[in-house]
Design a protein around this motif. Sequence first.
Motif, PDB file in Angstrom:
ATOM      1  N   MET A  98       0.844  -1.185   0.000  1.00 22.83           N
ATOM      2  CA  MET A  98       0.000   0.000   0.000  1.00 22.83           C
ATOM      3  C   MET A  98       0.885   1.244   0.000  1.00 22.83           C
ATOM      4  SD  MET A  98      -2.852   1.252   2.753  1.00 22.83           S
ATOM      5  CE  MET A  98      -4.233   0.457   1.977  1.00 22.83           C
ATOM      6  N   ASN A  99       0.470   2.215  -0.712  1.00 23.86           N
ATOM      7  CA  ASN A  99       1.132   3.507  -0.810  1.00 23.86           C
ATOM      8  C   ASN A  99       1.276   4.135   0.583  1.00 23.86           C
ATOM      9  OD1 ASN A  99       1.124   6.418  -0.866  1.00 23.86           O
ATOM     10  ND2 ASN A  99       0.668   6.318  -3.040  1.00 23.86           N
ATOM     11  N   GLN A 100       2.471   4.626   0.902  1.00 24.96           N
ATOM     12  CA  GLN A 100       2.753   5.208   2.216  1.00 24.96           C
ATOM     13  C   GLN A 100       1.868   6.423   2.505  1.00 24.96           C
ATOM     14  OE1 GLN A 100       4.344   3.513   4.193  1.00 24.96           O
ATOM     15  NE2 GLN A 100       4.907   4.817   5.873  1.00 24.96           N
ATOM     16  N   GLY A 101       1.606   7.226   1.490  1.00 24.15           N
ATOM     17  CA  GLY A 101       0.734   8.390   1.672  1.00 24.15           C
ATOM     18  C   GLY A 101      -0.685   7.979   2.017  1.00 24.15           C
ATOM     19  N   LEU A 102      -1.167   6.924   1.393  1.00 21.27           N
ATOM     20  CA  LEU A 102      -2.510   6.415   1.670  1.00 21.27           C
ATOM     21  C   LEU A 102      -2.594   5.854   3.087  1.00 21.27           C
ATOM     22  CD1 LEU A 102      -5.314   5.987   0.585  1.00 21.27           C
ATOM     23  CD2 LEU A 102      -4.541   3.860  -0.452  1.00 21.27           C
ATOM     24  N   ARG A 103      -1.545   5.178   3.518  1.00 17.03           N
ATOM     25  CA  ARG A 103      -1.500   4.658   4.902  1.00 17.03           C
ATOM     26  C   ARG A 103      -1.572   5.808   5.904  1.00 17.03           C
ATOM     27  NH1 ARG A 103      -0.391  -0.524   5.906  1.00 17.03           N
ATOM     28  NH2 ARG A 103       0.421  -0.266   8.008  1.00 17.03           N
ATOM     29  N   ARG A 104      -0.779   6.832   5.661  1.00 15.04           N
ATOM     30  CA  ARG A 104      -0.753   7.987   6.558  1.00 15.04           C
ATOM     31  C   ARG A 104      -2.129   8.656   6.610  1.00 15.04           C
ATOM     32  NH1 ARG A 104       3.224  11.562   4.339  1.00 15.04           N
ATOM     33  NH2 ARG A 104       4.255   9.613   4.311  1.00 15.04           N
ATOM     34  N   THR A 105      -2.753   8.796   5.460  1.00 11.17           N
ATOM     35  CA  THR A 105      -4.086   9.399   5.401  1.00 11.17           C
ATOM     36  C   THR A 105      -5.093   8.551   6.174  1.00 11.17           C
ATOM     37  OG1 THR A 105      -3.599  10.400   3.257  1.00 11.17           O
ATOM     38  CG2 THR A 105      -5.917  10.141   3.829  1.00 11.17           C
ATOM     39  N   SER A 106      -4.997   7.241   6.032  1.00 10.10           N
ATOM     40  CA  SER A 106      -5.913   6.352   6.751  1.00 10.10           C
ATOM     41  C   SER A 106      -5.719   6.452   8.260  1.00 10.10           C
ATOM     42  CB  SER A 106      -5.717   4.907   6.296  1.00 10.10           C
ATOM     43  OG  SER A 106      -6.141   4.752   4.965  1.00 10.10           O
ATOM     44  N   TYR A 107      -4.471   6.474   8.716  1.00  8.56           N
ATOM     45  CA  TYR A 107      -4.218   6.592  10.146  1.00  8.56           C
ATOM     46  C   TYR A 107      -4.664   7.954  10.683  1.00  8.56           C
ATOM     47  CZ  TYR A 107      -1.863   2.125  10.667  1.00  8.56           C
ATOM     48  OH  TYR A 107      -1.591   0.781  10.727  1.00  8.56           O
ATOM     49  N   ARG A 108      -4.508   8.988   9.890  1.00  8.63           N
ATOM     50  CA  ARG A 108      -4.982  10.320  10.295  1.00  8.63           C
ATOM     51  C   ARG A 108      -6.505  10.293  10.429  1.00  8.63           C
ATOM     52  NH1 ARG A 108      -4.119  13.808  13.520  1.00  8.63           N
ATOM     53  NH2 ARG A 108      -1.943  13.536  12.985  1.00  8.63           N
ATOM     54  N   ALA A 109      -7.179   9.599   9.511  1.00  7.74           N
ATOM     55  CA  ALA A 109      -8.638   9.469   9.586  1.00  7.74           C
ATOM     56  C   ALA A 109      -9.039   8.742  10.871  1.00  7.74           C
ATOM     57  CB  ALA A 109      -9.174   8.741   8.354  1.00  7.74           C
ATOM     58  N   VAL A 110      -8.304   7.700  11.228  1.00  8.42           N
ATOM     59  CA  VAL A 110      -8.584   6.964  12.471  1.00  8.42           C
ATOM     60  C   VAL A 110      -8.491   7.917  13.660  1.00  8.42           C
ATOM     61  CG1 VAL A 110      -7.714   5.196  14.059  1.00  8.42           C
ATOM     62  CG2 VAL A 110      -7.836   4.712  11.601  1.00  8.42           C
ATOM     63  N   ILE A 111      -7.423   8.662  13.728  1.00  7.68           N
ATOM     64  CA  ILE A 111      -7.233   9.604  14.844  1.00  7.68           C
ATOM     65  C   ILE A 111      -8.356  10.629  14.878  1.00  7.68           C
ATOM     66  CG2 ILE A 111      -5.755  11.476  15.706  1.00  7.68           C
ATOM     67  CD1 ILE A 111      -3.368   9.741  14.599  1.00  7.68           C
ATOM     68  N   ASN A 112      -8.700  11.166  13.719  1.00  2.00           N
ATOM     69  CA  ASN A 112      -9.766  12.173  13.676  1.00  2.00           C
ATOM     70  C   ASN A 112     -11.110  11.598  14.114  1.00  2.00           C
ATOM     71  OD1 ASN A 112      -8.057  14.213  12.876  1.00  2.00           O
ATOM     72  ND2 ASN A 112      -8.490  13.943  10.699  1.00  2.00           N
ATOM     73  N   TRP A 113     -11.453  10.405  13.619  1.00  2.00           N
ATOM     74  CA  TRP A 113     -12.731   9.795  13.999  1.00  2.00           C
ATOM     75  C   TRP A 113     -12.779   9.500  15.490  1.00  2.00           C
ATOM     76  CZ3 TRP A 113     -17.151  10.073  11.698  1.00  2.00           C
ATOM     77  CH2 TRP A 113     -17.214  10.198  10.322  1.00  2.00           C
TER      78      TRP A 113
END
Length: 78
Positions: free
Chosen positions: A1-16
């Motif tokens: 998986m693309n590193q940028g996509l992983r970072r975005t997903s983890y940021r979404a987790v934190i935000n939610w």
Amino acid sequence: MNQGLRRTSYRAVINWLTKYNPNADASNLEKIKGLLEAFYHLCEVEDVERAWKIIDCRLNTPTQEYLIEQLRTWGYYE
């Protein structure tokens, strides 16, 4: 998986988990939406251990059920 996509997903987790704040009169499903969205994003990045911690957390409900059990009780989980 693309590193940028992983970072975005983890940021979404934190935000939610930290910023989602449903109204007091929201439905049961709306009240746990932040947990479900965080679970979804963790599954997207295949972080099963963290995803399981969310789905297996106790909710502050009268029955103190785990999220996975509470979804069944409310009729949302098959």
